[in-house]
Design an enzyme around this catalytic site. Structure first.
Site, PDB file in Angstrom:
ATOM      1  CG  HIS A 105     -15.995  20.446 -20.329  1.00 53.58           C
ATOM      2  ND1 HIS A 105     -16.091  21.663 -20.964  1.00 53.58           N
ATOM      3  CD2 HIS A 105     -16.694  20.565 -19.170  1.00 53.58           C
ATOM      4  CE1 HIS A 105     -16.803  22.489 -20.215  1.00 53.58           C
ATOM      5  NE2 HIS A 105     -17.181  21.844 -19.124  1.00 53.58           N
ATOM      6  CB  CYS A 132     -16.530  24.459 -17.003  1.00 56.54           C
ATOM      7  SG  CYS A 132     -17.296  23.059 -16.160  1.00 56.54           S
ATOM      8  CD  GLU A 155     -14.058  23.164 -23.456  1.00 52.50           C
ATOM      9  OE1 GLU A 155     -14.026  23.899 -24.460  1.00 52.50           O
ATOM     10  OE2 GLU A 155     -14.922  22.284 -23.292  1.00 52.50           O
TER      11      GLU A 155
END
Length: 192
Positions: free
Chosen positions: A155, A131, A79
């Site tokens: 993730h 997250c 990410e």
């Protein structure tokens, strides 16, 4: 020696295990690389996670790698951006930047994993749940306290055992493969 804060989450909702914690445990059982790893398991609660993260980052690590499971994911997602937003659309922090982008070499990490046969992609934001909050807050605290810590959120798919026990039969990735990917990510970041 490169110092890395490696975090994962506890189980939540219908999940009696969390693939992020399973991968972190697997990695620590065999990792003998150059980085000095400090591991943490965070609660699935924004306030408690935020307090613990802020405390942990005071040790000014070189890198913070935050892990979380993503049911339904078919590959590892690096990410790139943490957003200042909660799932209800309100900001995580008032009067704070709208987003932070990771300065880590995510494309290089992705390429190394794909070359090794591990499915991976760079994703442009971690959603709007916990997250995302972990990534955003990690970057915010590091910036606010003038720390050197660079952060990323990773993730992970479910583990095969999780997928096998779940009625939806979601995709999975073996925990040894995920832990190998994490070691490669750590080594790629350490050698930037």
């Amino acid at each position: 020696m490169t110092r890395v804060l490696l975090t994962a989450f506890e189980p939540y909702d219908r999940w009696t295990e969390n693939s992020s914690w399973l991968a972190l445990i697997e990695l620590t059982q065999w990792y003998d690389g150059q980085a000095d790893l400090t591991t943490r398991r965070y609660p699935v609660d924004l306030t408690l996670m935020s307090v613990q993260l802020k405390k942990d980052l005071q040790d000014d690590y070189d890198f913070a790698i935050h892990l979380g499971q993503s049911p339904g994911a078919t590959l590892i997602k690096l990410e790139a951006i943490g957003l200042n937003v909660r799932s209800d659309g309100t900001p995580l922090l008032k009067d704070a930047p709208a987003a932070y982008q990771s300065t880590l070499p995510l494309p290089r990490c992705r390429d190394a994993l794909v070359e090794a046969g591990i499915p991976c992609e760079v994703s442009h934001h971690a959603g709007t749940y916990l997250c995302n909050a972990a990534l955003y807050l990690s970057q915010y605290y590091s910036h606010s306290f003038a720390m050197k810590t660079q952060s990323v959120f990773v993730h992970l798919p479910l583990s095969p055992a999780q997928a096998a026990r779940d009625a939806d039969r979601l995709p999975s990735m073996s925990t040894p493969m995920v832990s190998a990917a994490l070691a490669m990510i750590i080594e790629n970041m350490s050698g930037q």
